[in-house]
Each structure stands twice: as C-alpha cells, then as structure tokens.
Write an enzyme that holds these catalytic residues in place. Sequence first.
Site, PDB file in Angstrom:
ATOM      1  N   GLY A  29       0.830  -1.208   0.000  1.00  0.00           N
ATOM      2  CA  GLY A  29       0.000   0.000   0.000  1.00  0.00           C
ATOM      3  C   GLY A  29       0.856   1.246   0.000  1.00  0.00           C
ATOM      4  N   ASN A  30       0.279   2.381   0.337  1.00  0.00           N
ATOM      5  CA  ASN A  30       1.041   3.631   0.412  1.00  0.00           C
ATOM      6  C   ASN A  30       0.412   4.550   1.462  1.00  0.00           C
ATOM      7  OD1 ASN A  30      -0.926   5.523  -0.987  1.00  0.00           O
ATOM      8  ND2 ASN A  30      -0.664   3.971  -2.572  1.00  0.00           N
ATOM      9  N   TYR A  31       1.033   5.698   1.682  1.00  0.00           N
ATOM     10  CA  TYR A  31       0.664   6.581   2.799  1.00  0.00           C
ATOM     11  C   TYR A  31      -0.478   7.558   2.485  1.00  0.00           C
ATOM     12  CZ  TYR A  31       4.972   5.144   5.173  1.00  0.00           C
ATOM     13  OH  TYR A  31       5.959   4.434   5.791  1.00  0.00           O
TER      14      TYR A  31
END
Length: 220
Positions: A29-31
């Site tokens: 995933g990512n932030y």
Amino acid sequence: MIADYFKSKKIVISAGPTYEKLDPVRFIGNYSTGKMGYALATELANLGADVHLVSGPTALSIDHPSITLYRIESALEMYDICVREFQNADIAIMSAAVADYRPEHYNDIKIKKNEEILTINLVKNPDILATLGKSKKSGQIVVGFALETHNEIENATEKLHRKNADAIVLNSLNDAGAGFKHSTNKITIILQKGRIFEFGLKDKTAVAKDIVTCISENFN
Ligand code: C5P
C-alpha cells in the site's frame, strides 16, 4: 455561477490509497490519507453535484446525502467502479494514489518466513485515469493528479497528454507541506494548450475550492 455549473452534474472521484493483497494478513500500500479526494467530494456535494466517491482504505468518514461512497481495497476494484460510473458521468477527478503494481499471485495462507530472500512478482495495474481519458465522450471532463519530484511541469504536462486528461493537478514533493501525507497542499493546475495556474500552500479544503473554481471557469 459556480453553484449552477455543478448542480446535478454526476462526478466520479477516486481517493485514498489502494491495498494490493499478498496473503490474508499482508498487502502492498502507500501513505495516502484520502483527504484531498474527500475534500473535493464535500465541496462538490455542497455545490449540488451528484458525487460518487470511490475510496481506498482511509481513516476518514463522510456523510452527505449527495455523496455515494464506494469503499474498495484494490486497484482492480477501484477500476471497475470508476469505469462503470463514468459512463454516464460529467466529470471524473482521479485523486487516488493507485498502486502501480499488484502481486502476481495471492497466497491463500500466510506466507512463511522460510526463505532468506523472498521474491514477489508484481504485475502492472490498469491506469484508471488513462482508461477514462481515452474513453471519454464529447463533453466529459477528466482531471488527474501528479506527484512529481523533478521537472514537475514538464512531467505533469506529459502525463496530461499521455492520459488524455483535460487537467492535471500537480503537487511537488519539493514543496514543504505538499503531497499526500499532509493536510495542506500546494498545487499547480495544468490545462490543455499550455494554460497553467499556480496556487499557494493551503489547507486541503481551500485547495479543493481552488480546483473546483478552476474547473467551472475553464470548462463552462
Ligand atoms: O502516472 P501517475 O501514477 O503519476 O499518475 C497519477 C494520476 O493517475 C492520478 O490522477 C492517479 O489517480 C491516476 N492513476 C490511476 N490509475 C493508476 C495510476 C494512476 O487512475 N493505475
């Protein structure tokens, strides 16, 4: 008038990250927080638009009679809903931080730490913005985002053309307080024919107002 422009227009917004599952307990995933997309959804709904918000996993909640919220996890799930809802929509604003790749295989059981080096093959996800840009019919407007670290205007302009978007909202990682981990943003909007609009560092709610004003003034 800006309110008249958006009244009853169907607008598809993508927001947040996507999670690409590896096994029952892990994902890539990512932030992204989703704040930019949610702020746009609220702003447009308050202006009378029929908003369809396609959101990856976020900590945010939204409750507005004119917003239909679709909670998804993966890029493929986001793709299916955006493509389906865009068919009879007026505008698409793709603000999600879509994972470029997903694991080639999903493990039904938790991956064990037996190997010293574990190799995971990744396959490319479809580009939702480019798909909408290339399929758009006359009168439909497609807006994308770009997060760049160098040659910002040049790279964002290339993205505008390659994805056949009508506008790209550029945020530079070189600007303090801008980008997807913050609640503020500093944007430049790039339109076709080399038209460029620069804005100062603002709260994402104020940035959302700038984006919708720019759309209503330039695509009327
Ligand atoms: O190519 P890049 O990821 O920098 O482009 C960013 C823009 O494209 C954003 O508007 C993002 O929401 C959209 N995008 C997408 N589907 C992807 C990758 C990016 O809609 N698979």
